[in-house]
Write a protein that holds these residues in place. Structure first.
Motif, PDB file in Angstrom:
ATOM      1  N   PRO A   1       0.800  -1.268   0.024  1.00  9.98           N
ATOM      2  CA  PRO A   1      -0.054  -0.135   0.108  1.00  9.98           C
ATOM      3  C   PRO A   1       0.713   1.157  -0.021  1.00  9.98           C
ATOM      4  CG  PRO A   1      -0.077  -0.990   2.291  1.00  9.98           C
ATOM      5  CD  PRO A   1       0.874  -1.735   1.056  1.00  9.98           C
ATOM      6  N   ALA A   2       2.048   1.129   0.439  1.00 15.88           N
ATOM      7  CA  ALA A   2       3.048   2.458   0.523  1.00 15.88           C
ATOM      8  C   ALA A   2       3.478   2.666  -0.898  1.00 15.88           C
ATOM      9  CB  ALA A   2       3.999   2.060   1.385  1.00 15.88           C
TER      10      ALA A   2
ATOM     11  N   HIS B   1       7.717  15.408   5.741  1.00 11.83           N
ATOM     12  CA  HIS B   1       6.448  15.262   5.261  1.00 11.83           C
ATOM     13  C   HIS B   1       6.432  16.124   3.987  1.00 11.83           C
ATOM     14  CE1 HIS B   1       5.728  14.124   9.115  1.00 11.83           C
ATOM     15  NE2 HIS B   1       4.484  13.567   8.957  1.00 11.83           N
ATOM     16  N   VAL B   2       5.626  15.983   2.801  1.00 10.60           N
ATOM     17  CA  VAL B   2       5.697  16.784   1.593  1.00 10.60           C
ATOM     18  C   VAL B   2       4.258  16.543   1.211  1.00 10.60           C
ATOM     19  CG1 VAL B   2       8.062  15.864   0.881  1.00 10.60           C
ATOM     20  CG2 VAL B   2       6.179  14.693   0.076  1.00 10.60           C
ATOM     21  N   LEU B   3       3.797  17.624   0.356  1.00 10.69           N
ATOM     22  CA  LEU B   3       2.418  17.774  -0.026  1.00 10.69           C
ATOM     23  C   LEU B   3       2.492  17.503  -1.624  1.00 10.69           C
ATOM     24  CD1 LEU B   3       1.386  21.038   1.798  1.00 10.69           C
ATOM     25  CD2 LEU B   3       1.163  18.618   2.503  1.00 10.69           C
TER      26      LEU B   3
ATOM     27  N   LEU C   1       2.038  13.494   2.271  1.00  7.33           N
ATOM     28  CA  LEU C   1       2.686  12.182   2.325  1.00  7.33           C
ATOM     29  C   LEU C   1       3.970  12.205   3.542  1.00  7.33           C
ATOM     30  CD1 LEU C   1       3.697  11.786  -1.258  1.00  7.33           C
ATOM     31  CD2 LEU C   1       1.621  10.769  -0.078  1.00  7.33           C
ATOM     32  N   ARG C   2       4.054  11.041   4.191  1.00 10.56           N
ATOM     33  CA  ARG C   2       5.315  11.103   5.253  1.00 10.56           C
ATOM     34  C   ARG C   2       6.073  10.278   4.330  1.00 10.56           C
ATOM     35  NH1 ARG C   2       3.831   8.425  10.776  1.00 10.56           N
ATOM     36  NH2 ARG C   2       3.573  10.620  11.157  1.00 10.56           N
ATOM     37  N   LEU C   3       7.305  10.761   3.967  1.00 10.08           N
ATOM     38  CA  LEU C   3       8.201  10.275   3.063  1.00 10.08           C
ATOM     39  C   LEU C   3       9.608   9.930   3.686  1.00 10.08           C
ATOM     40  CD1 LEU C   3       8.493   9.812   0.117  1.00 10.08           C
ATOM     41  CD2 LEU C   3       9.378  12.081  -0.197  1.00 10.08           C
TER      42      LEU C   3
ATOM     43  N   GLU D   1       4.104   7.176   2.640  1.00 10.09           N
ATOM     44  CA  GLU D   1       2.602   6.743   3.006  1.00 10.09           C
ATOM     45  C   GLU D   1       1.843   7.762   3.034  1.00 10.09           C
ATOM     46  OE1 GLU D   1       0.809   5.152   7.335  1.00 10.09           O
ATOM     47  OE2 GLU D   1       2.667   5.781   7.202  1.00 10.09           O
ATOM     48  N   ASP D   2       0.431   7.835   2.453  1.00  7.31           N
ATOM     49  CA  ASP D   2      -0.266   8.792   2.335  1.00  7.31           C
ATOM     50  C   ASP D   2      -0.963   8.962   3.610  1.00  7.31           C
ATOM     51  OD1 ASP D   2      -2.422  10.481   1.766  1.00  7.31           O
ATOM     52  OD2 ASP D   2      -2.765   9.610   0.071  1.00  7.31           O
TER      53      ASP D   2
END
Length: 394
Positions: free
Chosen positions: A101-102, A165-167, A178-180, A200-201
């Motif tokens: 899922p990631a 964290h990115v958008l 997103l946690r990247l 991960e969304d």
């Protein structure tokens, strides 16, 4: 005379012709026999050499070429088996990546996509083959420039990892958070040849978490309001009645007056306890507008209870926070001050609320030695809660 001599020679030859021809036949026969013997001898030698050559070739075939061919065949079979295993592993890896899922993708040192799993392609709204070769920054957006700048330390230090964290803005203008995390991609080499991204969304989870925190805050406000309006008013009434009982029984029943005075003290303590509970449940009575006064209350209460000098400095023109963000800021300041008192050994704490470039800045500083170093200092429950609240404020 010359003619006579020549005629005499011819006459002699004709006279001895048979003898001469017989001698010549003997000489030719002798030469023919010797030649035949030499040819037979050469033929015998040739057969011996041929037999020797064939024997040598046979020995080489049995003892040299045959083992070499066997080894070559075995090596070829091993290579084929290894290629088959590699292809099988590649298929299994692709299945695993596409089932995860990631969001997972590989990029090279230049920041270009090398491999993209199904979840990432779906999130980027682009088929995976069309992403290959394009720069990751062009897909994620320019707001990740600072995160891309952190790639060099990972490529230089194969043991390091980074997360942030990115958008991600989608085509329908919705924004996903997103946690990247990214780790070096070694590929069997001593130095990284690219990066592996695992994202991960967390958009839906954060929305749910914000909703839960908002519901909890509302429930706390309701409980605090009920305590203030019901229990607080009841205790205040009991306090007035007990004071009146003390005053009326002072002359006729001094013992009752003394008991009433003790009850007054207990009721006062109970009222103060209720007030403290109400403040803890609902520190911002008027929402974000109450943030500065509430931070000032933290400073005053901290100095009163701990004896450590604690001051609040407000230097803000416009508080650009909603009520939930303001409460997160209050709780972060509250936890930071508590950590400073417990762990830093400080003698002075300063809480500052000021204007930033586009947001307000909350700063809690002390003159102590800090809360320690290492994993425990950065992974304590209070620190994790503060970081989580900070993430939810974004």
């Amino acid at each position: 005379p010359g003619a006579n001599a020549s005629a005499q020679i011819v006459a002699d030859i004709l006279l001895h012709e048979e003898l001469f021809l017989a001698g010549m036949d003997a000489i030719v026969s002798q030469y023919e026999n010797e030649s035949r013997k030499r040819v037979e001898r050469l033929r015998a030698i040739e057969m011996v050499l041929l037999a020797t050559t064939l024997s040598t070739l046979l020995c080489e075939g049995l003892f040299v070429f045959r083992p070499a061919v066997r080894r070559l065949r075995q090596e070829f079979e091993r290579v084929q088996a290894a290629e088959a295993r590699e292809a099988s592993i590649a298929r299994e890896l692709t299945t695993i990546l596409d089932s995860a899922p990631a969001l997972i993708w590989y990029q090279d040192e230049a920041g270009r996509f090398v491999r993209v799993n199904r979840a990432a392609a779906h999130a980027f709204e682009t088929p995976a083959p069309e992403l290959i070769g394009h720069r990751v920054i062009d897909v994620l957006g320019t707001r990740t420039n600072s995160f891309e700048a952190a790639d060099s330390p990972i490529l230089n230090d194969a043991a390091s990892t980074r997360s942030a964290h990115v958008l991600l803005t989608r085509r329908d203008a919705s924004v996903r958070r997103l946690r990247l995390s990214k780790v070096p991609f070694m590929n069997g080499r001593p130095s990284p040849e690219g990066l592996i991204f695992i994202a991960e969304d967390i958009t839906d989870r954060e929305h749910l978490e914000r909703a839960l925190l908002h519901s909890r805050a509302e429930a706390q406000r309701k409980i605090g309001q009920d305590l203030h309006d019901d229990l607080g008013q009841t205790l205040t009434g009991v306090l007035y009645m007990t004071r009146r009982l003390e005053q009326t029984s002072r002359k006729e029943a001094p013992a009752v007056a003394d008991s009433a005075r003790e009850i007054v003290g207990l009721v006062k303590d109970a009222i103060q306890t209720v007030r403290n509970i109400v403040v803890g449940l609902c520190p911002l009575k008027e929402g974000a507008r109450s943030l500065a006064p509430a931070l000032n209350d933290i400073a005053e209460q901290t100095e009163r209870v701990s004896g450590v000098e604690c001051v609040f400095v407000e230097d803000i023109a416009l508080l650009n926070l909603d009520d939930d963000q303001a409460e997160h800021a209050y709780r972060i300041a509250q936890e930071a001050v508590t950590n400073a008192i417990k762990h830093s050994g400080c003698s002075r704490i300063e809480i500052t609320l000021s204007d930033g470039a586009e947001v307000c800045l909350l700063r809690v500083a002390d003159d102590g030695h800090g809360v320690g170093t290492g994993r425990s200092a950065s992974s304590g429950l209070g620190v994790r809660i503060m970081r989580r609240r900070e993430e939810l404020m974004a």
